[in-house]
Design an enzyme around this catalytic site. Structure first.
Site, mmCIF file in Angstrom:
data_model
loop_
_atom_site.group_PDB
_atom_site.id
_atom_site.type_symbol
_atom_site.label_atom_id
_atom_site.label_comp_id
_atom_site.label_asym_id
_atom_site.label_seq_id
_atom_site.Cartn_x
_atom_site.Cartn_y
_atom_site.Cartn_z
ATOM 1 N N LEU A 4 0.824 -1.211 0.000
ATOM 2 C CA LEU A 4 0.000 0.000 0.000
ATOM 3 C C LEU A 4 0.860 1.263 0.000
ATOM 4 O O LEU A 4 2.046 1.215 0.316
ATOM 5 C CB LEU A 4 -0.916 -0.043 1.229
ATOM 6 C CG LEU A 4 -1.944 -1.188 1.170
ATOM 7 C CD1 LEU A 4 -2.527 -1.476 2.549
ATOM 8 C CD2 LEU A 4 -3.048 -0.858 0.173
ATOM 9 N N PRO A 5 0.248 2.408 -0.341
ATOM 10 C CA PRO A 5 1.056 3.623 -0.534
ATOM 11 C C PRO A 5 1.776 4.155 0.697
ATOM 12 O O PRO A 5 2.908 4.621 0.582
ATOM 13 C CB PRO A 5 0.032 4.662 -1.030
ATOM 14 C CG PRO A 5 -1.098 3.877 -1.588
ATOM 15 C CD PRO A 5 -1.140 2.598 -0.788
ATOM 16 N N LYS A 24 7.685 10.901 -0.286
ATOM 17 C CA LYS A 24 7.287 10.309 1.007
ATOM 18 C C LYS A 24 8.490 9.632 1.667
ATOM 19 O O LYS A 24 8.757 9.813 2.853
ATOM 20 C CB LYS A 24 6.187 9.262 0.758
ATOM 21 C CG LYS A 24 5.834 8.427 1.967
ATOM 22 C CD LYS A 24 5.166 7.096 1.605
ATOM 23 C CE LYS A 24 6.095 6.127 0.949
ATOM 24 N NZ LYS A 24 5.574 4.775 0.765
ATOM 25 N N THR A 67 6.353 0.548 1.793
ATOM 26 C CA THR A 67 7.419 1.314 2.435
ATOM 27 C C THR A 67 6.759 2.300 3.386
ATOM 28 O O THR A 67 6.036 3.203 2.946
ATOM 29 C CB THR A 67 8.250 2.087 1.388
ATOM 30 O OG1 THR A 67 8.750 1.170 0.432
ATOM 31 C CG2 THR A 67 9.396 2.830 2.048
ATOM 32 N N LYS A 121 15.430 -0.108 4.245
ATOM 33 C CA LYS A 121 14.807 0.331 2.987
ATOM 34 C C LYS A 121 14.923 1.846 2.812
ATOM 35 O O LYS A 121 15.204 2.351 1.719
ATOM 36 C CB LYS A 121 13.336 -0.117 2.993
ATOM 37 C CG LYS A 121 12.441 0.534 1.971
ATOM 38 C CD LYS A 121 12.733 0.088 0.561
ATOM 39 C CE LYS A 121 11.915 0.902 -0.440
ATOM 40 N NZ LYS A 121 12.265 0.673 -1.807
#
Ligand code: NAD
Length: 296
Positions: free
Chosen positions: A65-66, A246, A96, A171
């Site tokens: 998901l975003p 983001k 992420t 990440k």
């Protein structure tokens, strides 16, 4: 063969779900976007009308998901999934998100006796399609060992970075470095071509020299140097500027919390923020090259 509920079938989740189907797993899928659900159904998935409905008979749940607020709301929000998951189900979140958000969901799962792994990915859409993603996992060893055979169907390199949230920390470190070398690559290509060099020739020279990096090797930001990359397709698909922006916000948060100076990461964050502000948020992040180019 495992019954898997897959939630979030976007640029990354769609091809990841298809690779799980190809590996013989039974997938029940859910996404807010009906078009991507239809594509997964064509590939052999079963459609669910809600995230909760997707859980029926599932032994593994994967979400892609975003952002963190969507992930938290899915699992721990009002009537969140953790109220509907049985103890033998493994939760894998590949989105992420902030390490703290991953830990929040993992802790809520643990209180209910559910195992959760944060498993963000690297490699981009090409690797998602080819099934060669790198998975960077955080969570208990037992949960990681359970997740690994499932992740093997979608990835080539599966790492256990440490406890819950560690996958997200690794990440974010990687994506901050990616943003910095993408911007550097775009600056070098723009300067060289403005001096009359051919972008393809300059790329080959830098690939064989000390400036070599992933952006040059597999994701050249200059149009028509490489086939099948977003820059050769008007920067459509791939990894949206909004998502890179983001991630650089998450890097800034991590830097503040750990008192780590990130002057280049912070500058990259500002450049992507500006690019987004200029209306380029849904274009692939390699379109940062266009911000440097002279407007005709
Ligand atoms: P995307 O925007 O293409 O896909 C996200 C999907 O989630 C969309 O289909 C959307 O409809 C769906 N969605 C949103 N809210 C939902 C909800 N509440 N319930 C069900 N579905 C919902 O994004 P993407 O590029 O696939 O990226 C997904 C994640 O992977 C992000 O966290 C991103 O940072 C990360 N990531 C992306 C790339 C890349 O190259 N695109 C690479 C590595 C990691």
């Amino acid at each position: 063969m495992t019954n898997i509920a897959f939630i979030g079938l976007g640029n990354m989740g769609g091809p990841m779900a298809e690779n799980l189907i190809k590996a013989g797993h039974n997938l029940t899928v859910y996404d807010l976007n009906k078009d991507v659900v239809a594509k997964a159904v064509q590939a052999g998935a079963k459609k669910a009308d809600s995230a909760i409905a997707a859980l029926t008979n599932a032994k593994v749940i994967i979400s892609m998901l975003p952002n963190g607020s969507i992930v938290k709301s899915l699992y721990t929000g009002k009537n969140g999934l953790i109220n509907h998951i049985s103890k033998d189900v493994l939760v894998i979140d590949s989105s992420t998100i902030a390490a703290d958000d991953a830990r929040h969901v993992a802790t809520a799962c643990k209180l209910k006796g559910i195992n959760m792994v944060d498993a963000p990915v690297s490699g981009g859409t090409a690797a998602a399609i080819a099934g060669t993603l790198t998975f960077i996992c955080g969570g208990e060893v037992e949960a990681f060992e359970k997740a690994k055979p499932i992740l093997d169907a979608m990835g080539k390199n599966i790492f256990h970075a440490g406890a819950s949230g560690a996958g997200q920390v690794a990440k974010i470190c990687n994506n901050m470095l990616l943003a910095v070398h993408m911007i550097g690559t775009a600056e070098a290509l723009n300067m060289g071509t403005r001096q009359g060099l051919d972008a393809g020739v300059l790329s080959e020279i830098m690939k064989a020299s000390s400036g070599n990096n992933w952006s040059l090797q597999v994701y050249n930001p200059y149009p028509d140097v490489m086939p099948n990359v977003p820059s050769s397709n008007d920067y459509q698909g791939g990894f949206m500027t909004n998502l890179m922006s983001k991630d650089l916000g998450l890097a800034q948060e991590l830097a503040s919390k750990s008192h780590s100076p990130i002057p280049l990461g912070a500058a990259a964050g500002q450049l992507y923020e500006l690019h987004k502000y200029n209306g380029q948020g849904t274009k692939d992040f390699s379109s940062i090259l266009q911000m440097l180019q002279e407007k005709s």
